[in-house]
Design a protein around this motif. Structure first.
Motif, mmCIF file in Angstrom:
data_model
loop_
_atom_site.group_PDB
_atom_site.id
_atom_site.type_symbol
_atom_site.label_atom_id
_atom_site.label_comp_id
_atom_site.label_asym_id
_atom_site.label_seq_id
_atom_site.Cartn_x
_atom_site.Cartn_y
_atom_site.Cartn_z
ATOM 1 N N CYS A 21 0.992 -0.831 -0.252
ATOM 2 C CA CYS A 21 -0.156 0.163 0.275
ATOM 3 C C CYS A 21 1.006 1.369 -0.261
ATOM 4 O O CYS A 21 1.867 1.024 1.189
ATOM 5 N N GLN A 22 0.738 2.155 -0.743
ATOM 6 C CA GLN A 22 1.056 3.266 -0.999
ATOM 7 C C GLN A 22 1.039 4.266 1.102
ATOM 8 O O GLN A 22 -0.258 5.209 0.420
ATOM 9 N N THR A 23 2.221 3.960 1.392
ATOM 10 C CA THR A 23 1.831 4.397 3.197
ATOM 11 C C THR A 23 1.857 5.825 3.188
ATOM 12 O O THR A 23 0.756 6.437 4.559
ATOM 13 N N ASP A 24 2.773 6.570 2.191
ATOM 14 C CA ASP A 24 2.884 8.033 2.270
ATOM 15 C C ASP A 24 1.798 9.092 2.107
ATOM 16 O O ASP A 24 1.442 9.862 2.321
ATOM 17 N N LYS A 25 0.470 7.525 1.467
ATOM 18 C CA LYS A 25 -0.148 8.969 1.225
ATOM 19 C C LYS A 25 -1.787 8.815 2.492
ATOM 20 O O LYS A 25 -3.083 9.372 2.912
ATOM 21 N N LEU A 26 -1.267 7.995 3.643
ATOM 22 C CA LEU A 26 -2.357 7.673 4.215
ATOM 23 C C LEU A 26 -2.265 8.253 5.632
ATOM 24 O O LEU A 26 -1.070 8.774 6.075
ATOM 25 N N PRO A 27 -3.319 8.730 6.681
ATOM 26 C CA PRO A 27 -2.962 9.806 7.709
ATOM 27 C C PRO A 27 -2.972 8.821 8.278
ATOM 28 O O PRO A 27 -3.147 7.428 8.738
ATOM 29 N N ARG A 28 -1.943 9.535 9.330
ATOM 30 C CA ARG A 28 -1.302 8.467 10.699
ATOM 31 C C ARG A 28 -2.329 9.294 12.386
ATOM 32 O O ARG A 28 -2.624 10.402 12.372
ATOM 33 N N GLY A 33 2.096 6.341 22.868
ATOM 34 C CA GLY A 33 3.548 7.053 22.214
ATOM 35 C C GLY A 33 3.454 6.059 21.098
ATOM 36 O O GLY A 33 4.442 6.058 20.480
ATOM 37 N N LYS A 34 2.020 5.164 20.306
ATOM 38 C CA LYS A 34 2.634 4.075 19.433
ATOM 39 C C LYS A 34 1.988 4.999 18.342
ATOM 40 O O LYS A 34 0.973 5.751 18.151
ATOM 41 N N GLU A 35 2.941 4.756 16.678
ATOM 42 C CA GLU A 35 2.072 5.207 15.424
ATOM 43 C C GLU A 35 1.110 4.227 14.909
ATOM 44 O O GLU A 35 1.508 2.999 14.720
ATOM 45 N N PHE A 36 0.030 4.718 14.348
ATOM 46 C CA PHE A 36 -0.771 4.179 13.690
ATOM 47 C C PHE A 36 -1.201 4.783 11.748
ATOM 48 O O PHE A 36 -1.099 5.679 12.133
ATOM 49 N N TYR A 37 -1.396 3.705 11.278
ATOM 50 C CA TYR A 37 -1.589 4.129 9.776
ATOM 51 C C TYR A 37 -3.634 4.615 10.230
ATOM 52 O O TYR A 37 -4.090 3.725 10.797
ATOM 53 N N ILE A 38 -4.201 5.318 9.514
ATOM 54 C CA ILE A 38 -6.153 5.360 9.809
ATOM 55 C C ILE A 38 -6.270 4.277 8.145
ATOM 56 O O ILE A 38 -5.999 5.538 7.079
ATOM 57 N N TYR A 39 -6.974 3.016 8.142
ATOM 58 C CA TYR A 39 -7.127 2.879 6.980
ATOM 59 C C TYR A 39 -7.946 2.338 7.102
ATOM 60 O O TYR A 39 -9.304 2.049 7.772
ATOM 61 N N THR A 40 -9.340 3.050 5.314
ATOM 62 C CA THR A 40 -10.457 2.106 5.198
ATOM 63 C C THR A 40 -10.202 1.015 4.693
ATOM 64 O O THR A 40 -9.887 0.818 3.946
ATOM 65 N N VAL A 41 -11.701 -0.413 5.255
ATOM 66 C CA VAL A 41 -11.463 -0.873 4.183
ATOM 67 C C VAL A 41 -12.337 -1.350 3.404
ATOM 68 O O VAL A 41 -12.907 -0.228 2.761
ATOM 69 N N LEU A 79 -6.985 1.273 13.023
ATOM 70 C CA LEU A 79 -6.214 1.728 13.050
ATOM 71 C C LEU A 79 -4.442 -0.127 12.580
ATOM 72 O O LEU A 79 -4.788 -0.990 13.353
ATOM 73 N N ILE A 80 -3.609 0.603 11.750
ATOM 74 C CA ILE A 80 -2.439 -0.211 11.104
ATOM 75 C C ILE A 80 -1.352 0.712 11.789
ATOM 76 O O ILE A 80 -0.582 1.318 11.547
ATOM 77 N N PRO A 81 -1.144 -0.606 12.826
ATOM 78 C CA PRO A 81 0.587 -0.726 14.105
ATOM 79 C C PRO A 81 1.593 -0.090 12.819
ATOM 80 O O PRO A 81 1.606 -1.098 11.677
ATOM 81 N N ILE A 82 2.253 0.808 13.192
ATOM 82 C CA ILE A 82 3.571 1.021 12.162
ATOM 83 C C ILE A 82 4.540 0.610 12.425
ATOM 84 O O ILE A 82 4.684 1.333 14.403
ATOM 85 N N ASP A 83 4.934 0.057 12.536
ATOM 86 C CA ASP A 83 6.725 -0.798 12.798
ATOM 87 C C ASP A 83 7.532 -0.828 11.470
ATOM 88 O O ASP A 83 7.388 -0.125 10.399
ATOM 89 N N ASP A 84 9.121 -1.864 11.974
ATOM 90 C CA ASP A 84 10.335 -1.488 10.044
ATOM 91 C C ASP A 84 8.788 -2.205 9.015
ATOM 92 O O ASP A 84 9.283 -2.471 8.119
ATOM 93 N N SER A 85 8.350 -3.639 9.619
ATOM 94 C CA SER A 85 7.110 -4.379 8.326
ATOM 95 C C SER A 85 6.390 -3.777 8.070
ATOM 96 O O SER A 85 5.795 -4.194 6.745
ATOM 97 N N THR A 86 5.987 -2.506 8.214
ATOM 98 C CA THR A 86 5.026 -1.931 7.903
ATOM 99 C C THR A 86 5.335 -0.714 6.594
ATOM 100 O O THR A 86 4.607 -0.368 5.899
#
Length: 679
Positions: A21-28, A33-41, A79-86
């Protein structure tokens, strides 16, 4: 021709950039203290699709989005958790370690032998029910199993085509039966084989045991039966565990090299070199020294024990006693309209339910009822479900309309709420929604179970089918099932065909050598009953030395007032989902209390709705009190003492809801007793 299904291993598979997914276009969003992407299914997206986009496992999605426990819905925000694999990863950034290369891709060969899975037909199942179960057209089943268009038998093994292998969304069974959002996740169906365990199946499909348990609430380590089917979302394994270790490479010192220059060349420190070469103080050309290298490796996975799997299962389906039970009653009371016979029945049901609530409160159970008028409207039902108090509801008693049951069932699955369907036999939600409890046994199961019980009880009698040529074939489904079962058991029977009138002399001629007879009309209609009753009573009077019985249909209960004396004379047995014996002391006590509470009589109907509300309330409220939300997996421990309707719930499959398989043989004995036989 072989078709390949590529099941990617999380964190070690090389993905192309287009797979992410082009995550740079997703809101966060930052949460604690943990970062998430906000994603609509998106439409038809499931956990596997999200894993392919983000590399995030099903269990991690559910961890941060508990409402996704029972499946994802179109337009749902998660919410999609952001880590190295995301984060987006290019090919050049992926490790090329040889061990990872060997595990980059896991390939399952789907050849002509396993484009299908096996389904063993259970008693009472029909092609239509099986097609609904797997969300495929009936024609796909009959094409794969020639001859089944003529009917299927208990124990037959059907080949069911896998829809996952083509990646297509399953076709609806009919224009009225469209696949639901939660069924579009493209499951692989797997038939459990001898020697398999939950762990071995999870390894085969590179998925989590927790995912298998979530998608198949009917299984556990102690309930993992050979021949039953699982639905599996493949390739959603958690990221593999990695560790590091130090390896050493022999290096030959070149001319003019120093420890410092060698350290810079290998991107290590001089101290690192000295540490792995004890006593080294200086170097010279052609000297062999050790060069340290930190390498990453995959930690071998440890097989889970049954105790560990049990802990996962108990966490997912935890059963706790509840201090207070919250129940929503959504029925078409039609309070803003002129009362009619139908709305009066639902009011009667509710009044019986209130009496059950009172009985349990006297025993110390706290019950909060939230009662709503559905007004017979889908829009009203949706509005009710949006009310704030619905978030705390443990169980919903649903109306009869199938469209409204579907709306409530989808909401309940998402919010882990149990739904009681006491009124509709046509709703198909129970085939794929684990939260549904259908209290009326469907016709196909009722007929199959009644036939089985008939053979156990009457196999030593002379069985005589009475067939009126004037009766249509549509009413003969039960007698056909019974004849098939008798033939399978090699039990002989007789058939007597007649036109407009059953002749006593025809009975004499057929049965002059018999002493123990049971008559089975091939139709339960009032017309059929009126044709056979007088001749059979005459025949019985003429043969007092003969043991004679009559077997009848559920609708015969409604003719009791006019036929009661004849039922007793002929030792009649009627199979029925419902029966309230008005001579029973418990029934008399209930009837007296009902009149005291409401200063009126119960609405005279079949079944008695007030008694139905009472029986339903006692059973389900006690179940919620004792086991909490997940009482469904404890139904085998629950016993009912009902006035009219008993409960014996079973799942249709490992991911379905429950159907009530309890019914009675009601025996009107020659001694003028009425005996309600449960088993």
């Amino acid at each position: 021709m072989k078709v390949r299904l590529y099941l990617s291993l999380i964190a070690i598979t090389i993905f192309s950039l287009s797979g992410f997914c082009q995550t740079d276009k997703l809101p966060r969003k930052n949460v604690d203290g943990k970062e998430f992407y906000i994603y609509t299914v998106d439409k038809s997206e499931g956990f596997y699709a999200l894993f392919r986009k983000f590399g995030t496992s099903q269990s991690d999605i559910i961890k941060y989005n508990p409402e996704a426990k029972n499946g994802l819905k179109q337009s749902q925000t998660i919410l999609i958790p952001i880590d190295d694999s995301t984060e987006n990863t290019s090919r050049n950034e992926v490790s090329t370690n040889q061990q990872e290369k060997n595990n980059q891709e896991r390939v399952f060969e789907v050849n002509s032998g396993n484009k299908f899975f096996n389904h063993t037909v259970k008693r009472g199942e029909t092609l239509y029910a099986i097609a609904l179960m797997y969300q495929i057209p009936i024609k796909d089943i009959t094409d794969a199993n020639p001859g089944t268009e003529q009917g299927i038998r208990e124990g037959a093994i059907l080949k069911i085509p896998q829809s996952y292998q083509t990646g297509k969304v399953p076709e609806p069974v009919s224009s009225q039966d469209k696949p639901k959002a939660d069924t579009n996740e493209q499951f692989i169906f797997h038939t459990i084989e001898s020697g398999e365990t939950l762990y071995s199946v999870s390894k085969k499909y590179n998925t989590e045991i927790e995912s298998i348990l979530l998608n198949n609430p009917g299984i556990s380590p102690s309930h993992f039966n050979i021949g039953t089917v699982l639905r599996i979302i493949p390739g959603i394994k958690k990221a593999v565990e990695k560790a590091t270790k130090t390896e050493y490479t022999a290096y030959k010192v070149q001319k003019n090299e120093t420890l410092y220059s060698i350290a810079r060349h290998f991107n290590i420190s001089v101290d690192d070199i000295i540490a792995c070469n004890p006593g080294l103080k200086s170097i010279k050309k052609d000297q062999i020294i050790n060069i340290p290298k930190t390498v990453q490796y995959i930690v071998p996975e440890k097989a889970l024990t049954n105790d560990e799997i049990d802990r996962i299962y108990n966490r997912l389906y935890k059963c706790d006693k509840k201090e207070a039970v919250n129940v929503a009653v959504i029925l078409p009371f039609m309070l803003n309209n002129k009362p009619d016979s139908k709305s009066n029945l639902y009011i009667d049901y509710y009044q019986g339910l209130l009496m059950a609530v009172d009985s349990l409160k006297r025993k110390g159970t706290s019950v909060n009822l939230y009662v709503y008028d559905s007004e017979g409207s889908d829009a009203t039902v949706r509005s009710i479900l949006n009310k704030k108090e619905m978030s705390a509801i443990d169980m919903i008693i649903a109306p009869e309309q199938d469209s409204q049951i579907e709306i409530i069932a989808d909401y309940a699955l998402k919010h882990n709420i149990n739904v009681v369907n006491s009124f509709s036999l046509k709703s198909n939600e129970v085939t794929h929604n684990a939260k549904i409890f259908q209290t009326n046994i469907p016709h196909s199961y009722l007929y199959a179970e009644a036939s089985n019980r008939f053979i156990k009880k009457f196999r030593n009698k002379e069985i005589v089918f009475l067939n009126s040529k004037e009766e249509g074939s549509s009413s003969k489904e039960f007698s056909k099932i019974l004849k098939d079962d008798l033939n399978k058991e090699k039990i002989t029977y007789k058939e007597l065909n007649f036109d407009s009138e059953l002749k006593v002399n025809a009975l004499d001629d057929m049965l002059n050598q018999c002493s123990n007879v049971i008559f089975v009309p091939t139709s339960g209609s009032r017309t059929m009953l009126s044709k056979i009753m007088a001749p059979l009573v005459t025949f019985s009077n003429d043969h007092s030395d003969m043991d004679i019985s009559l077997f009848g249909y559920p609708e015969w209960i409604t003719y009791t007032n006019e036929q009661l004396n004849n039922y007793h004379k002929l030792n009649t047995f009627i199979f029925s989902r419902f029966y309230a014996n008005v001579t029973d002391n418990d029934y008399k006590d209930f009837n007296s209390k009902y009149h005291y509470w409401y200063n009126q009589n119960m609405v005279n109907a079949y079944p008695l709705y007030a008694v139905l509300g009472f029986d339903t309330g006692l059973y389900f409220l006690e179940a919620l009190r004792k086991y909490g939300h997940n009482f469904g997996n404890k139904t085998h421990n629950m016993h009912s003492k009902a006035l009219q309707t008993d409960f014996q719930f079973e799942r249709i499959n490992n991911w379905s809801g429950f159907i009530n398989k309890s019914f009675y043989f009601v025996n009107f004995t020659p001694a003028y007793n009425i005996v309600k036989i449960k088993n």
